[in-house]
Design a protein around this motif. Structure first.
Motif, mmCIF file in Angstrom:
data_model
loop_
_atom_site.group_PDB
_atom_site.id
_atom_site.type_symbol
_atom_site.label_atom_id
_atom_site.label_comp_id
_atom_site.label_asym_id
_atom_site.label_seq_id
_atom_site.Cartn_x
_atom_site.Cartn_y
_atom_site.Cartn_z
ATOM 1 N N ALA A 129 0.964 -0.967 0.131
ATOM 2 C CA ALA A 129 -0.473 0.118 0.587
ATOM 3 C C ALA A 129 1.048 1.212 0.205
ATOM 4 N N GLN A 130 1.826 1.125 0.406
ATOM 5 C CA GLN A 130 2.692 2.103 1.007
ATOM 6 C C GLN A 130 3.618 2.439 -1.032
ATOM 7 N N LEU A 131 4.024 1.585 -1.053
ATOM 8 C CA LEU A 131 3.980 1.927 -2.475
ATOM 9 C C LEU A 131 3.362 2.559 -3.640
ATOM 10 N N ALA A 132 1.961 2.215 -3.789
ATOM 11 C CA ALA A 132 1.476 2.954 -4.487
ATOM 12 C C ALA A 132 0.787 4.024 -4.107
ATOM 13 N N TYR A 133 1.068 4.571 -3.238
ATOM 14 C CA TYR A 133 1.034 5.810 -2.446
ATOM 15 C C TYR A 133 2.112 6.505 -2.614
ATOM 16 N N TYR A 134 3.160 6.024 -2.562
ATOM 17 C CA TYR A 134 3.650 6.740 -2.766
ATOM 18 C C TYR A 134 4.454 6.816 -5.371
ATOM 19 N N ARG A 135 3.698 5.918 -5.327
ATOM 20 C CA ARG A 135 3.338 6.746 -6.730
ATOM 21 C C ARG A 135 2.689 7.385 -7.241
ATOM 22 N N ASP A 136 1.610 8.030 -6.128
ATOM 23 C CA ASP A 136 0.902 9.300 -6.181
ATOM 24 C C ASP A 136 0.579 9.523 -5.391
ATOM 25 N N PRO A 137 1.077 10.080 -4.435
ATOM 26 C CA PRO A 137 0.929 10.768 -3.026
ATOM 27 C C PRO A 137 -0.090 12.203 -2.493
ATOM 28 N N LYS A 343 4.849 11.122 -8.971
ATOM 29 C CA LYS A 343 5.814 10.356 -7.886
ATOM 30 C C LYS A 343 6.400 10.909 -6.676
ATOM 31 N N ALA A 344 5.778 10.749 -5.943
ATOM 32 C CA ALA A 344 6.747 11.312 -4.503
ATOM 33 C C ALA A 344 8.339 11.417 -4.708
ATOM 34 N N PHE A 361 12.418 1.918 -4.579
ATOM 35 C CA PHE A 361 11.430 2.599 -5.413
ATOM 36 C C PHE A 361 12.406 3.922 -5.400
ATOM 37 N N ASN A 362 12.209 4.355 -6.907
ATOM 38 C CA ASN A 362 12.800 5.806 -6.832
ATOM 39 C C ASN A 362 12.195 6.813 -8.031
ATOM 40 N N ALA A 363 12.025 7.743 -7.811
ATOM 41 C CA ALA A 363 11.338 8.732 -8.284
ATOM 42 C C ALA A 363 12.520 9.657 -9.331
ATOM 43 N N PRO A 364 12.908 9.126 -10.562
ATOM 44 C CA PRO A 364 13.989 9.367 -10.787
ATOM 45 C C PRO A 364 13.428 11.321 -11.912
ATOM 46 N N TYR A 365 15.126 11.950 -12.104
ATOM 47 C CA TYR A 365 14.838 12.813 -11.834
ATOM 48 C C TYR A 365 15.542 13.389 -14.133
ATOM 49 N N ASP A 366 15.527 12.119 -14.745
ATOM 50 C CA ASP A 366 15.606 12.338 -16.274
ATOM 51 C C ASP A 366 16.508 12.685 -16.435
ATOM 52 N N GLU A 367 18.187 12.908 -15.939
ATOM 53 C CA GLU A 367 19.210 13.673 -15.665
ATOM 54 C C GLU A 367 20.099 12.060 -14.870
ATOM 55 N N VAL A 368 21.770 12.613 -15.482
ATOM 56 C CA VAL A 368 22.386 12.039 -14.927
ATOM 57 C C VAL A 368 22.628 11.065 -13.524
ATOM 58 N N GLN A 369 22.193 12.061 -11.848
ATOM 59 C CA GLN A 369 22.187 11.859 -10.830
ATOM 60 C C GLN A 369 21.087 10.165 -11.107
#
Length: 408
Positions: A129-137, A343-344, A361-369
């Motif tokens: 449930a937490q993972l689903a929430y982090y996809r759309d807080p 995403k959170a 779980f990761n919310a990427p930035y679309d950059e090299v980071q």
């Protein structure tokens, strides 16, 4: 830019250590070529997928890491369900019977294993449930489901403690000694019978959710986020004080992260980094920048697929164990690395305790980071995949059950 340079140097240093005589070099000497015989999965909630990918040959670990049990279950097939508390009574009933009438140590161990395994499943429902929430807080329905799942886990964890306390306070408490150390039995005897006061943790959870919801808005209100953050700091300072610590850092190091060193000890390490590492950065900064123009270029592909392709190409050259862990992660889809502005903004590695499977779980930035962040989290994934859960990693009692799964 300095932050990214530091990340780059640390990633390079890690890569060199893994490729040479670092941790994996030493670990490799302990590894065997034979696949361990998996222990039988206890009867439970899951039915293995009929179209699960075939296992590929994987080096087996020995010594400290031998016979690590995992569920080999796909995240896509691991579905959330609203756990019925009445199901849990089936698992606590044998403990109450032993508290009243006695039994054998083996019988207690079997009952303890079953109830802890089930408690792990309950916690996994919260994790899903937490993972689903982090996809759309911003989704209030997902937030409510996560909160309900956590409340259910707390409720049943208290039930677990009460059942253990009943045995610990009975004349048959010696039944517990093969399963728990004496310190745990004393804790059950003195504190396990009363539900924990979670007023502060409930406030903390609500504030964290509020912060993520604000951050997910199209135009985040920075002032409102600052107010929530300041209130969160106050709550966490209260938590630390109630637990007898001078600061939240001291509290977190000891109680949340299980570290055997303090923030003061870390200051010594940081002092050494400032003395010896910072001058190297200054001396070689320009050279590093010149050699890493590609990494800071907007032309580099930072999509999850590109990062996965890069890791899949490099990891086998570093270590077969790293490659096997990466293959396992992909085979069972044990990661969420997709780019989604909703995403959170966080990244972490968690674990499904019922399956003993890590998840990123990761919310990427679309950059090299994103390369650095994914590699960093994969390090946690790799460690979790090859290791046993420590007795105190999850909660009192969770360690022995998973240990029994792994050891048969």
């Amino acid at each position: 830019m300095m932050k990214k340079l530091l990340c780059l140097l640390l990633v390079l240093a890690l890569a060199f250590s893994l490729a040479g005589c670092g941790v994996l070099g030493l670990l490799g000497d302990l590894l065997e070529d034979e696949e361990p015989t998996p222990t039988a999965r206890p009867t439970g909630h899951l039915t293995p997928s009929t179209d699960a990918p075939e296992e590929t040959e994987e080096p087996a670990a020995s010594g400290h890491f031998d016979d690590v049990w995992r569920g080999d279950y796909s995240y896509a097939d691991y579905e959330f369900e609203d756990y019925d508390p009445e199901w849990f009574a089936e698992y606590t009933a044998p403990l109450y019977e032993m508290a009243a009438s006695g039994g054998t140590k083996d019988g207690f161990s079997e009952a303890a294993f079953a109830v802890e395994d089930e408690l792990g499943y309950v916690f996994d429902m919260y994790t899903l449930a937490q993972l689903a929430y982090y996809r759309d807080p911003s989704d209030e329905t997902l937030a409510a489901r996560m909160n309900d799942a956590l409340a259910r886990y707390y409720e049943l964890y208290d039930e677990y403690n009460a059942a253990m306390a009943a045995v610990a306070n009975s004349k048959y408490s010696s039944l517990m000694t093969d399963w728990f150390p004496e310190s745990y039995i004393d804790w059950f005897r003195n504190e396990g019978g009363e539900p924990a006061d979670r007023t502060l943790t409930d406030r903390e959870d609500a504030l964290v959710q509020r912060y993520y919801a604000l951050a997910a808005e199209d135009e985040p209100d920075a002032a409102a986020m600052a107010d929530v953050f300041a209130e969160l700091v106050g709550v966490r300072n209260e938590m630390a004080a109630d637990a007898g610590y001078e600061s939240y850092a001291d509290y977190a190091y000891a109680e949340l992260y299980g570290r055997n060193y303090s923030p003061a000890d870390m200051d010594v390490l940081l002092g050494g980094a400032k003395t010896y590492f910072a001058p190297l950065i200054s001396d070689y900064a320009l050279d590093v920048y010149d050699e890493t123009d590609l990494l800071t270029s907007s032309a580099i592909d930072c999509s999850p697929d590109a990062i996965s392709d890069a890791m899949g190409s490099v990891l086998p050259r570093l270590s077969p164990e790293l490659a096997a862990a990466f293959d396992y992660m992909q085979r069972y889809a044990l990661c969420d690395l997709e780019q989604d502005p909703g995403k959170a903004e966080t990244g972490f590695t968690t674990r499904f305790y019922y399956l003993n499977e890590p998840f990123i779980f990761n919310a990427p930035y679309d950059e090299v980071q994103d390369y650095f962040d994914t590699i960093h989290e994969f390090g946690h994934f790799f460690t979790a995949k090859l290791s046993h859960v420590c007795v105190n990693e999850f909660s009192i009692g969770m360690g022995p059950a998973l240990w029994k799964k792994q050891k048969g």
